[in-house]
Design an enzyme around this catalytic site. Structure first.
Site, PDB file in Angstrom:
ATOM      1  CG  ASP A 138      -6.758  -3.603  -9.168  1.00 19.53           C
ATOM      2  OD1 ASP A 138      -6.551  -4.748  -7.832  1.00 19.53           O
ATOM      3  OD2 ASP A 138      -5.566  -4.333  -9.546  1.00 19.53           O
ATOM      4  CG  ASP A 187      -9.685  -0.775  -2.149  1.00 19.50           C
ATOM      5  OD1 ASP A 187      -9.951  -0.230  -1.020  1.00 19.50           O
ATOM      6  OD2 ASP A 187      -9.025   0.155  -2.701  1.00 19.50           O
ATOM      7  CG  HIS A 241      -3.740  -4.482  -3.457  1.00 19.51           C
ATOM      8  ND1 HIS A 241      -4.366  -4.296  -4.567  1.00 19.51           N
ATOM      9  CD2 HIS A 241      -3.608  -5.611  -3.411  1.00 19.51           C
ATOM     10  CE1 HIS A 241      -5.053  -4.850  -5.386  1.00 19.51           C
ATOM     11  NE2 HIS A 241      -4.587  -5.992  -3.739  1.00 19.51           N
ATOM     12  N   GLY A 278       3.140  -4.948  -5.860  1.00 19.19           N
ATOM     13  CA  GLY A 278       4.217  -5.217  -6.534  1.00 19.19           C
ATOM     14  C   GLY A 278       5.804  -4.443  -6.681  1.00 19.19           C
ATOM     15  CG  ASN A 285      -2.789  -7.085  -7.336  1.00 13.13           C
ATOM     16  OD1 ASN A 285      -3.351  -7.996  -7.204  1.00 13.13           O
ATOM     17  ND2 ASN A 285      -3.630  -6.328  -6.816  1.00 13.13           N
ATOM     18  CB  VAL A 286       2.725  -7.018 -11.206  1.00  9.25           C
ATOM     19  CG1 VAL A 286       3.298  -6.249 -11.855  1.00  9.25           C
ATOM     20  CG2 VAL A 286       3.400  -7.629  -9.827  1.00  9.25           C
ATOM     21  CB  THR A 319       3.410   0.646 -11.254  1.00  8.39           C
ATOM     22  OG1 THR A 319       2.363   1.212 -11.398  1.00  8.39           O
ATOM     23  CG2 THR A 319       4.571   1.876 -11.953  1.00  8.39           C
TER      24      THR A 319
HETATM   25 ZN   LIG Z   1      -3.776  -2.346  -6.230  1.00  8.73          ZN
END
Ligand SMILES: [Zn+2]
Length: 283
Positions: A82, A104, A208, A210, A230-231, A233
């Protein structure tokens, strides 16, 4: 069903109008809770290590552990990097046996993002991995009022076709109003922008940030063309609350903490795969 590269599963999700989740993991407790939930719900998914986690002293060992658990799982699971931070970081992931990677370059100028992403795609495709890149920049929720509310960093729809055709990337993360971490204020998602981008591309689109979106917002993004969400937190926050709860009263038991953490991950992952329509989609 083994460890897989997620490309075919994501194409099926895109065609079927549901989304597959990516969950960032950190340790054994979080990973076990995730795998229990995915097997219970018969859902394909990606379990991810964040770029920084791979570079820690235990990064390669964590990757090997997740790989082995995915190989033993009854549902398709990808081990994904990620937010790959550099070409070298992505090469470390490939050497450690990851099946997919995100690179990224969203903080770079457009041309530089294209050049770096293209190099990553060439190397990753040569050994059978899929690549996700990011265009526009998904910022941090703690700064949300200074960018999200002002639409800073949102993906420019006029650049998406050129970016995808020049890089050859497999999935694209876009910035349409979500943010990483906890939001300062409430997220506002630009579904019109999502629809415009969806109409211009044929590859799976990724959301991203989520954690903090409402169920209605998740459903709306999936209906309008998001295929991967994407999850992270929210899972770690729920596990933190559960562990703190397990420590109240009685004696402090390590085993009780460990069980509470795994159970919290299992519960939240089950919730998200149901919400995203991924339950029962493992073939
Ligand atoms: Zn992310």
């Amino acid at each position: 069903m083994p460890l897989v590269s997620i490309g075919e599963e994501l194409k099926r999700a895109q065609a079927g109008g549901y989304a597959l989740p990516l969950f960032d993991t950190a340790d054994v407790q979080s990973t076990e809770g995730m795998i229990q939930a995915l097997e219970d719900r018969k859902a394909p998914a990606m379990i991810a290590l964040y770029s920084g986690a791979l570079e820690r002293p235990n990064g390669r060992a964590m990757a090997a552990y997740i790989r082995t658990r995915a190989e033993e799982a009854s549902v398709p699971i990808s081990l994904m990097l990620d937010h790959g931070s550099s070409f070298e970081n992505v090469m470390h992931a490939i050497a450690a046996g990851f099946t997919d990677v995100m690179y990224d370059g969203s903080s770079l100028p457009f041309e530089e993002n294209v050049a770096q992403t293209k190099a990553v795609v060439r190397a990753a495709h040569a050994v059978g991995l899929c690549v996700e890149a990011e265009l526009g920049h998904v910022g941090s929720g703690s700064d949300y009022q200074s960018f999200g509310a002002l639409r800073k960093g949102f993906t420019d729809p006029d650049t998406v076709e050129r970016f995808v055709s020049e890089t050859g990337v497999d999935f694209l993360a876009i910035a349409i109003g979500t943010a990483h971490g906890l939001y300062e204020g409430d997220p506002e998602i630009d579904l019109d922008l999502l629809r415009v981008i969806r109409a211009r591309l044929d590859i799976p689109l990724v959301l991203h940030g989520g954690s903090g979106c409402s169920d209605a917002q998740f459903r709306a993004t999936i209906e309008n063309g998001i295929s991967k969400i994407n999850v992270a937190t929210d899972l770690f926050r729920a596990a933190g609350v559960s562990v703190a709860e397990a420590g109240k009263g009685g004696e402090a038991s390590y085993w009780a903490f460990s069980r509470a953490a795994t159970e919290a991950f299992r519960e939240r992952v089950s919730y998200y795969v149901d919400l995203f329509g991924a339950s029962g989609k493992a073939h």
